[in-house]
Design an enzyme around this catalytic site. Sequence first.
Site, mmCIF file in Angstrom:
data_model
loop_
_atom_site.group_PDB
_atom_site.id
_atom_site.type_symbol
_atom_site.label_atom_id
_atom_site.label_comp_id
_atom_site.label_asym_id
_atom_site.label_seq_id
_atom_site.Cartn_x
_atom_site.Cartn_y
_atom_site.Cartn_z
ATOM 1 N N ASP A 1 0.849 -1.188 0.000
ATOM 2 C CA ASP A 1 0.000 0.000 0.000
ATOM 3 C C ASP A 1 0.886 1.240 0.000
ATOM 4 O O ASP A 1 2.041 1.199 0.420
ATOM 5 C CB ASP A 1 -0.924 0.025 1.214
ATOM 6 C CG ASP A 1 -2.126 0.956 1.023
ATOM 7 O OD1 ASP A 1 -2.389 1.381 -0.127
ATOM 8 O OD2 ASP A 1 -2.808 1.262 2.015
ATOM 9 N N GLY A 2 0.313 2.323 -0.482
ATOM 10 C CA GLY A 2 0.965 3.621 -0.469
ATOM 11 C C GLY A 2 0.022 4.651 0.118
ATOM 12 O O GLY A 2 -1.199 4.471 0.098
ATOM 13 N N GLU B 1 2.326 3.952 -4.164
ATOM 14 C CA GLU B 1 1.751 2.632 -4.471
ATOM 15 C C GLU B 1 2.729 1.813 -5.318
ATOM 16 O O GLU B 1 2.962 0.630 -5.049
ATOM 17 C CB GLU B 1 0.421 2.777 -5.215
ATOM 18 C CG GLU B 1 -0.699 3.404 -4.413
ATOM 19 C CD GLU B 1 -1.394 2.467 -3.433
ATOM 20 O OE1 GLU B 1 -0.996 1.287 -3.304
ATOM 21 O OE2 GLU B 1 -2.348 2.923 -2.776
ATOM 22 N N ASP C 1 -4.521 -2.704 -3.122
ATOM 23 C CA ASP C 1 -5.804 -2.005 -3.227
ATOM 24 C C ASP C 1 -5.737 -0.904 -4.288
ATOM 25 O O ASP C 1 -6.646 -0.109 -4.430
ATOM 26 C CB ASP C 1 -6.251 -1.437 -1.876
ATOM 27 C CG ASP C 1 -5.324 -0.378 -1.308
ATOM 28 O OD1 ASP C 1 -4.360 0.030 -1.991
ATOM 29 O OD2 ASP C 1 -5.558 0.054 -0.173
ATOM 30 N N HIS D 1 -9.337 -0.212 3.024
ATOM 31 C CA HIS D 1 -10.086 0.304 4.178
ATOM 32 C C HIS D 1 -11.369 -0.483 4.390
ATOM 33 O O HIS D 1 -12.434 0.076 4.632
ATOM 34 C CB HIS D 1 -10.384 1.802 4.007
ATOM 35 C CG HIS D 1 -9.180 2.582 3.626
ATOM 36 N ND1 HIS D 1 -8.147 2.854 4.495
ATOM 37 C CD2 HIS D 1 -8.802 3.115 2.435
ATOM 38 C CE1 HIS D 1 -7.204 3.539 3.870
ATOM 39 N NE2 HIS D 1 -7.564 3.710 2.619
ATOM 40 N N ASP E 1 -1.361 -0.314 5.157
ATOM 41 C CA ASP E 1 -1.856 1.061 5.150
ATOM 42 C C ASP E 1 -1.300 1.820 6.353
ATOM 43 O O ASP E 1 -0.856 2.970 6.222
ATOM 44 C CB ASP E 1 -3.394 1.070 5.163
ATOM 45 C CG ASP E 1 -3.951 2.480 5.194
ATOM 46 O OD1 ASP E 1 -3.750 3.221 4.211
ATOM 47 O OD2 ASP E 1 -4.587 2.844 6.206
#
Length: 148
Positions: A9-10, A47, A69, A124, A134
């Site tokens: 994740d970024g 990302e 994601d 999320h 995250d």
Amino acid sequence: MQQVEIYTDGACSGNPGAGGWGAILRCQGVEKELSGGEANTTNNRMELTAVIEALKALKKPCKVILYTDSRYVMDGVTKWLPNWQINGWRTANKKTAVKNIDLWQTLESLLKNHQIKWVWIKGHNGHLENERVDELARNQAKSRILPN
């Protein structure tokens, strides 16, 4: 080939702004967390960097299940990348240069070393590993926010 699960994740505080990335690598019951960031970047760059750094951490060719994601990263690799290469790293209109070309080219070179299955997961949404990467990314972004 060993099988490895990777979650990435970024995050970015402002876009552009301070950014961070996080990754979890899991292989044969061993888990490793990676994270980093930049003071002035974009969410999409973070990302991409998360995936790049996770793949760089692999010491030999692997079968990878990569969870993200980011539709930007996943669609970029699975749909857009071949045409960008054919078009000389230009978008479908053949006039506009691909954004983040440096990272896409780095990622493209790393993809050759591994067999990767891409899995998109909704961000999320309570997915344990996605929530953790995250958190890693957000913490890195926060640590790079410059005081006023």
